[in-house]
Design a protein around this motif. Structure first.
Motif, PDB file in Angstrom:
ATOM      1  N   GLU A   1       6.453   2.007 -16.524  1.00 16.93           N
ATOM      2  CA  GLU A   1       5.353   2.160 -15.577  1.00 16.93           C
ATOM      3  C   GLU A   1       4.228   3.016 -16.142  1.00 16.93           C
ATOM      4  OE1 GLU A   1       6.313   3.140 -11.583  1.00 16.93           O
ATOM      5  OE2 GLU A   1       8.127   1.915 -11.610  1.00 16.93           O
ATOM      6  N   GLU A   2       4.601   4.006 -16.944  1.00 15.31           N
ATOM      7  CA  GLU A   2       3.611   4.912 -17.505  1.00 15.31           C
ATOM      8  C   GLU A   2       4.150   5.483 -18.805  1.00 15.31           C
ATOM      9  OE1 GLU A   2       1.930   9.157 -16.091  1.00 15.31           O
ATOM     10  OE2 GLU A   2       1.827   7.565 -14.596  1.00 15.31           O
ATOM     11  N   PHE A   3       3.269   5.630 -19.793  1.00 11.83           N
ATOM     12  CA  PHE A   3       3.693   6.210 -21.062  1.00 11.83           C
ATOM     13  C   PHE A   3       3.794   7.727 -20.953  1.00 11.83           C
ATOM     14  CE2 PHE A   3       1.726   2.312 -22.935  1.00 11.83           C
ATOM     15  CZ  PHE A   3       2.863   1.830 -23.543  1.00 11.83           C
ATOM     16  N   ASP A   4       4.806   8.286 -21.592  1.00 12.01           N
ATOM     17  CA  ASP A   4       4.912   9.735 -21.741  1.00 12.01           C
ATOM     18  C   ASP A   4       3.937  10.116 -22.850  1.00 12.01           C
ATOM     19  OD1 ASP A   4       5.541  12.363 -22.274  1.00 12.01           O
ATOM     20  OD2 ASP A   4       7.690  12.015 -22.520  1.00 12.01           O
ATOM     21  N   ILE A   5       2.968  10.938 -22.533  1.00 13.37           N
ATOM     22  CA  ILE A   5       1.912  11.292 -23.477  1.00 13.37           C
ATOM     23  C   ILE A   5       2.456  12.064 -24.682  1.00 13.37           C
ATOM     24  CG2 ILE A   5       1.188  13.478 -22.463  1.00 13.37           C
ATOM     25  CD1 ILE A   5      -1.012  10.676 -23.839  1.00 13.37           C
TER      26      ILE A   5
ATOM     27  N   VAL B   1       3.841   6.425 -28.958  1.00  9.51           N
ATOM     28  CA  VAL B   1       3.192   5.282 -28.314  1.00  9.51           C
ATOM     29  C   VAL B   1       2.292   5.756 -27.168  1.00  9.51           C
ATOM     30  CG1 VAL B   1       5.037   4.703 -26.669  1.00  9.51           C
ATOM     31  CG2 VAL B   1       3.555   2.894 -27.538  1.00  9.51           C
ATOM     32  N   GLY B   2       2.677   6.827 -26.501  1.00 11.37           N
ATOM     33  CA  GLY B   2       1.836   7.388 -25.447  1.00 11.37           C
ATOM     34  C   GLY B   2       0.541   7.961 -26.000  1.00 11.37           C
ATOM     35  N   GLN B   3       0.619   8.592 -27.150  1.00 13.08           N
ATOM     36  CA  GLN B   3      -0.582   9.132 -27.792  1.00 13.08           C
ATOM     37  C   GLN B   3      -1.504   8.006 -28.260  1.00 13.08           C
ATOM     38  OE1 GLN B   3      -0.701  12.578 -29.910  1.00 13.08           O
ATOM     39  NE2 GLN B   3       0.387  13.547 -28.231  1.00 13.08           N
ATOM     40  N   LEU B   4      -0.913   6.959 -28.813  1.00 15.48           N
ATOM     41  CA  LEU B   4      -1.720   5.801 -29.218  1.00 15.48           C
ATOM     42  C   LEU B   4      -2.437   5.197 -28.016  1.00 15.48           C
ATOM     43  CD1 LEU B   4       0.547   3.817 -31.693  1.00 15.48           C
ATOM     44  CD2 LEU B   4      -1.654   4.865 -32.187  1.00 15.48           C
ATOM     45  N   TYR B   5      -1.685   5.014 -26.942  1.00 13.56           N
ATOM     46  CA  TYR B   5      -2.271   4.447 -25.726  1.00 13.56           C
ATOM     47  C   TYR B   5      -3.430   5.312 -25.242  1.00 13.56           C
ATOM     48  CZ  TYR B   5      -2.864   3.048 -20.906  1.00 13.56           C
ATOM     49  OH  TYR B   5      -3.417   2.637 -19.719  1.00 13.56           O
ATOM     50  N   GLN B   6      -3.239   6.622 -25.217  1.00 15.83           N
ATOM     51  CA  GLN B   6      -4.286   7.515 -24.734  1.00 15.83           C
ATOM     52  C   GLN B   6      -5.533   7.443 -25.620  1.00 15.83           C
ATOM     53  OE1 GLN B   6      -3.322  11.709 -24.584  1.00 15.83           O
ATOM     54  NE2 GLN B   6      -4.862  12.057 -23.028  1.00 15.83           N
ATOM     55  N   THR B   7      -5.351   7.341 -26.922  1.00 15.78           N
ATOM     56  CA  THR B   7      -6.487   7.229 -27.837  1.00 15.78           C
ATOM     57  C   THR B   7      -7.282   5.961 -27.564  1.00 15.78           C
ATOM     58  OG1 THR B   7      -5.362   8.497 -29.557  1.00 15.78           O
ATOM     59  CG2 THR B   7      -7.139   7.038 -30.278  1.00 15.78           C
ATOM     60  N   VAL B   8      -6.586   4.840 -27.417  1.00 18.73           N
ATOM     61  CA  VAL B   8      -7.260   3.563 -27.160  1.00 18.73           C
ATOM     62  C   VAL B   8      -7.945   3.592 -25.799  1.00 18.73           C
ATOM     63  CG1 VAL B   8      -6.937   1.070 -26.880  1.00 18.73           C
ATOM     64  CG2 VAL B   8      -5.711   2.294 -28.682  1.00 18.73           C
TER      65      VAL B   8
END
Length: 90
Positions: free
Chosen positions: A35-39, A43-50
């Protein structure tokens, strides 16, 4: 020095590229039932960057010049490769 038109064109391209990568993240989340990435995870850090690039490409002063846009493009390329090679099924 690049014209405002060229900078805005590059911003548009990066916005589309980041949207494509976010779609890949959402597909991954759907298949893994996340449901949500752990920052705190890679992978959570990648998602946040994008997501940051997607949301702020036209708003933030950190994307005003071609150097900054080139750096954002490199980050998007890296995120795409990592996502494709480490998380998405081949």
């Amino acid at each position: 020095m690049k014209s405002l038109y060229e900078i805005n064109l590059q911003r548009e391209i990066l916005r589309e590229k980041s949207a494509e990568i976010l779609a890949d993240f959402f597909r991954y989340m759907e298949t893994q039932k996340i449901e949500e990435f752990d920052i705190k995870t890679p992978v959570g850090q990648l998602y946040q960057t994008v997501e940051d690039i997607y949301n702020n490409i036209f708003k933030s002063s950190k994307f005003e010049g071609m150097k900054e846009l080139s750096e954002a493009n490199g980050k998007l390329d890296l995120a795409r490769e990592i996502l494709k090679n480490c998380y998405l099924e081949k």
